[in-house]
Design a protein around this motif. Structure first.
Motif, PDB file in Angstrom:
ATOM      1  N   ILE A  38      31.680 -18.789 -13.792  1.00  0.00           N
ATOM      2  CA  ILE A  38      31.405 -17.399 -14.150  1.00  0.00           C
ATOM      3  C   ILE A  38      31.266 -17.222 -15.661  1.00  0.00           C
ATOM      4  O   ILE A  38      30.349 -16.558 -16.127  1.00  0.00           O
ATOM      5  N   THR A  39      32.129 -17.845 -16.434  1.00  0.00           N
ATOM      6  CA  THR A  39      32.003 -17.706 -17.896  1.00  0.00           C
ATOM      7  C   THR A  39      30.729 -18.384 -18.402  1.00  0.00           C
ATOM      8  O   THR A  39      30.076 -17.852 -19.301  1.00  0.00           O
ATOM      9  N   ASP A  40      30.351 -19.512 -17.825  1.00  0.00           N
ATOM     10  CA  ASP A  40      29.073 -20.151 -18.186  1.00  0.00           C
ATOM     11  C   ASP A  40      27.912 -19.207 -17.897  1.00  0.00           C
ATOM     12  O   ASP A  40      26.996 -19.052 -18.698  1.00  0.00           O
ATOM     13  N   PHE A  41      27.951 -18.581 -16.747  1.00  0.00           N
ATOM     14  CA  PHE A  41      26.891 -17.663 -16.337  1.00  0.00           C
ATOM     15  C   PHE A  41      26.813 -16.453 -17.269  1.00  0.00           C
ATOM     16  O   PHE A  41      25.733 -16.065 -17.705  1.00  0.00           O
ATOM     17  N   VAL A  42      27.960 -15.872 -17.569  1.00  0.00           N
ATOM     18  CA  VAL A  42      28.010 -14.690 -18.439  1.00  0.00           C
ATOM     19  C   VAL A  42      27.504 -15.033 -19.838  1.00  0.00           C
ATOM     20  O   VAL A  42      26.796 -14.240 -20.464  1.00  0.00           O
ATOM     21  N   GLU A  43      27.835 -16.225 -20.311  1.00  0.00           N
ATOM     22  CA  GLU A  43      27.388 -16.662 -21.637  1.00  0.00           C
ATOM     23  C   GLU A  43      25.859 -16.686 -21.728  1.00  0.00           C
ATOM     24  O   GLU A  43      25.288 -16.300 -22.743  1.00  0.00           O
ATOM     25  N   ILE A  44      25.206 -17.095 -20.665  1.00  0.00           N
ATOM     26  CA  ILE A  44      23.743 -17.183 -20.643  1.00  0.00           C
ATOM     27  C   ILE A  44      23.109 -15.827 -20.333  1.00  0.00           C
ATOM     28  O   ILE A  44      22.104 -15.441 -20.917  1.00  0.00           O
ATOM     29  N   ASN A  45      23.693 -15.089 -19.405  1.00  0.00           N
ATOM     30  CA  ASN A  45      23.086 -13.854 -18.905  1.00  0.00           C
ATOM     31  C   ASN A  45      23.704 -12.581 -19.473  1.00  0.00           C
ATOM     32  O   ASN A  45      23.373 -11.485 -19.038  1.00  0.00           O
ATOM     33  N   HIS A  46      24.613 -12.741 -20.397  1.00  0.00           N
ATOM     34  CA  HIS A  46      25.272 -11.634 -21.104  1.00  0.00           C
ATOM     35  C   HIS A  46      25.707 -10.510 -20.173  1.00  0.00           C
ATOM     36  O   HIS A  46      26.526 -10.723 -19.310  1.00  0.00           O
ATOM     37  N   ASN A  47      25.128  -9.338 -20.311  1.00  0.00           N
ATOM     38  CA  ASN A  47      25.604  -8.175 -19.566  1.00  0.00           C
ATOM     39  C   ASN A  47      24.822  -7.874 -18.300  1.00  0.00           C
ATOM     40  O   ASN A  47      24.807  -6.739 -17.841  1.00  0.00           O
ATOM     41  N   ALA A  48      24.165  -8.865 -17.737  1.00  0.00           N
ATOM     42  CA  ALA A  48      23.392  -8.632 -16.513  1.00  0.00           C
ATOM     43  C   ALA A  48      24.313  -8.128 -15.400  1.00  0.00           C
ATOM     44  O   ALA A  48      23.955  -7.224 -14.648  1.00  0.00           O
ATOM     45  N   ILE A  49      25.478  -8.704 -15.296  1.00  0.00           N
ATOM     46  CA  ILE A  49      26.483  -8.244 -14.333  1.00  0.00           C
ATOM     47  C   ILE A  49      27.632  -7.666 -15.153  1.00  0.00           C
ATOM     48  O   ILE A  49      28.238  -8.353 -15.959  1.00  0.00           O
ATOM     49  N   LYS A  50      27.905  -6.400 -14.938  1.00  0.00           N
ATOM     50  CA  LYS A  50      28.866  -5.674 -15.773  1.00  0.00           C
ATOM     51  C   LYS A  50      30.318  -5.844 -15.325  1.00  0.00           C
ATOM     52  O   LYS A  50      31.236  -5.732 -16.118  1.00  0.00           O
ATOM     53  N   ARG A  51      30.513  -6.097 -14.030  1.00  0.00           N
ATOM     54  CA  ARG A  51      31.879  -6.156 -13.499  1.00  0.00           C
ATOM     55  C   ARG A  51      31.984  -7.292 -12.478  1.00  0.00           C
ATOM     56  O   ARG A  51      31.261  -7.306 -11.481  1.00  0.00           O
ATOM     57  N   ILE A  52      32.890  -8.219 -12.759  1.00  0.00           N
ATOM     58  CA  ILE A  52      33.142  -9.353 -11.868  1.00  0.00           C
ATOM     59  C   ILE A  52      34.627  -9.341 -11.547  1.00  0.00           C
ATOM     60  O   ILE A  52      35.463  -9.348 -12.454  1.00  0.00           O
ATOM     61  N   ILE A  53      34.939  -9.312 -10.267  1.00  0.00           N
ATOM     62  CA  ILE A  53      36.345  -9.218  -9.845  1.00  0.00           C
ATOM     63  C   ILE A  53      36.697 -10.403  -8.958  1.00  0.00           C
ATOM     64  O   ILE A  53      36.012 -10.672  -7.965  1.00  0.00           O
ATOM     65  N   PHE A  54      37.768 -11.091  -9.316  1.00  0.00           N
ATOM     66  CA  PHE A  54      38.360 -12.076  -8.416  1.00  0.00           C
ATOM     67  C   PHE A  54      39.376 -11.325  -7.571  1.00  0.00           C
ATOM     68  O   PHE A  54      40.321 -10.736  -8.108  1.00  0.00           O
ATOM     69  N   VAL A  55      39.180 -11.321  -6.264  1.00  0.00           N
ATOM     70  CA  VAL A  55      40.097 -10.639  -5.362  1.00  0.00           C
ATOM     71  C   VAL A  55      40.941 -11.704  -4.671  1.00  0.00           C
ATOM     72  O   VAL A  55      40.447 -12.474  -3.846  1.00  0.00           O
ATOM     73  N   CYS A  56      42.194 -11.751  -5.047  1.00  0.00           N
ATOM     74  CA  CYS A  56      43.119 -12.764  -4.519  1.00  0.00           C
ATOM     75  C   CYS A  56      43.878 -12.186  -3.341  1.00  0.00           C
ATOM     76  O   CYS A  56      44.463 -11.096  -3.440  1.00  0.00           O
ATOM     77  N   PHE A  57      43.902 -12.917  -2.267  1.00  0.00           N
ATOM     78  CA  PHE A  57      44.586 -12.475  -1.062  1.00  0.00           C
ATOM     79  C   PHE A  57      46.083 -12.768  -1.132  1.00  0.00           C
ATOM     80  O   PHE A  57      46.886 -12.050  -0.575  1.00  0.00           O
ATOM     81  N   ASP A  58      46.445 -13.832  -1.859  1.00  0.00           N
ATOM     82  CA  ASP A  58      47.858 -14.217  -1.902  1.00  0.00           C
ATOM     83  C   ASP A  58      48.397 -14.213  -3.335  1.00  0.00           C
ATOM     84  O   ASP A  58      47.652 -14.218  -4.302  1.00  0.00           O
ATOM     85  N   ASP A  59      49.717 -14.180  -3.421  1.00  0.00           N
ATOM     86  CA  ASP A  59      50.392 -14.152  -4.733  1.00  0.00           C
ATOM     87  C   ASP A  59      50.089 -15.395  -5.558  1.00  0.00           C
ATOM     88  O   ASP A  59      49.935 -15.305  -6.777  1.00  0.00           O
ATOM     89  N   GLU A  60      50.018 -16.552  -4.906  1.00  0.00           N
ATOM     90  CA  GLU A  60      49.801 -17.802  -5.632  1.00  0.00           C
ATOM     91  C   GLU A  60      48.463 -17.786  -6.379  1.00  0.00           C
ATOM     92  O   GLU A  60      48.399 -18.075  -7.579  1.00  0.00           O
TER      93      GLU A  60
END
Length: 173
Positions: free
Chosen positions: A138-160
């Motif tokens: 994701i950081t590689d992608f954002v570095e190349i595509n800058h603000n093309a995608i404004k919000r990226i969320i990792f949704v974790c199901f578990d505490d770990e």
């Protein structure tokens, strides 16, 4: 731009949610089963059309469908690798799964997307290793595509997973 939350990905209000699918695209357990159950039959019907056209979805690839009854507009289905002690190019395939989802998002003018922790459930990918790969993709992608995608969320199901992602991204819990 990049967030981490603990919760149910089927309840997240974004333009696209990512489904950790299997190659058949016909639903399954875990995140895949939840998305198909909550989204309704229109998701399955579109997956069946994709299967008829191209025979499913290969590991590391991604396809897009409607989100049916989910609060999102789209579901991007990707197939992560089954962990086999790193002997089958699993790290590259997982990186590709995340990258291909983001490429599809841009092609469909999607500006907000949520990801589950791909391959860390029944596919047994080590959670910390998977998180590092996901964040790098994701950081590689954002570095190349800058603000093309404004919000990226990792949704974790578990505490770990939530703790791993929060620590790696230096986000206060």
């Amino acid at each position: 731009m990049i967030q981490v939350i603990k919760g149910d990905i089927t309840k997240i209000e974004v333009e696209a949610i990512v489904n950790a699918a299997n190659t058949s695209l016909l639903g399954g357990g875990g995140v895949d089963g939840a998305i198909h159950r909550m989204g309704g039959k229109s998701i399955l019907e579109e997956c069946q059309k994709i299967r008829s056209k191209q025979g499913g979805c290969k590991v590391g690839e991604a396809v897009i469908t409607t989100a049916g009854k989910l609060p999102a507009k789209f579901v991007i289905h990707t197939v992560g690798p089954v962990w086999n002690k790193g002997g089958n190019n699993e790290e590259h395939l997982l990186y590709s799964a995340y990258s291909n989802c983001l490429k599809l998002a841009i092609l469909n003018n999607i500006t907000s997307i949520s990801f589950p922790n791909i391959s860390t459930g029944i596919y047994k990918f080590p959670k910390e290793k998977a998180a590092k790969i996901a964040i790098k993709a994701i950081t590689d992608f954002v570095e190349i595509n800058h603000n093309a995608i404004k919000r990226i969320i990792f949704v974790c199901f578990d505490d770990e997973n939530y703790t791993i992602y929060s620590n790696l991204l230096n986000i206060e819990k």
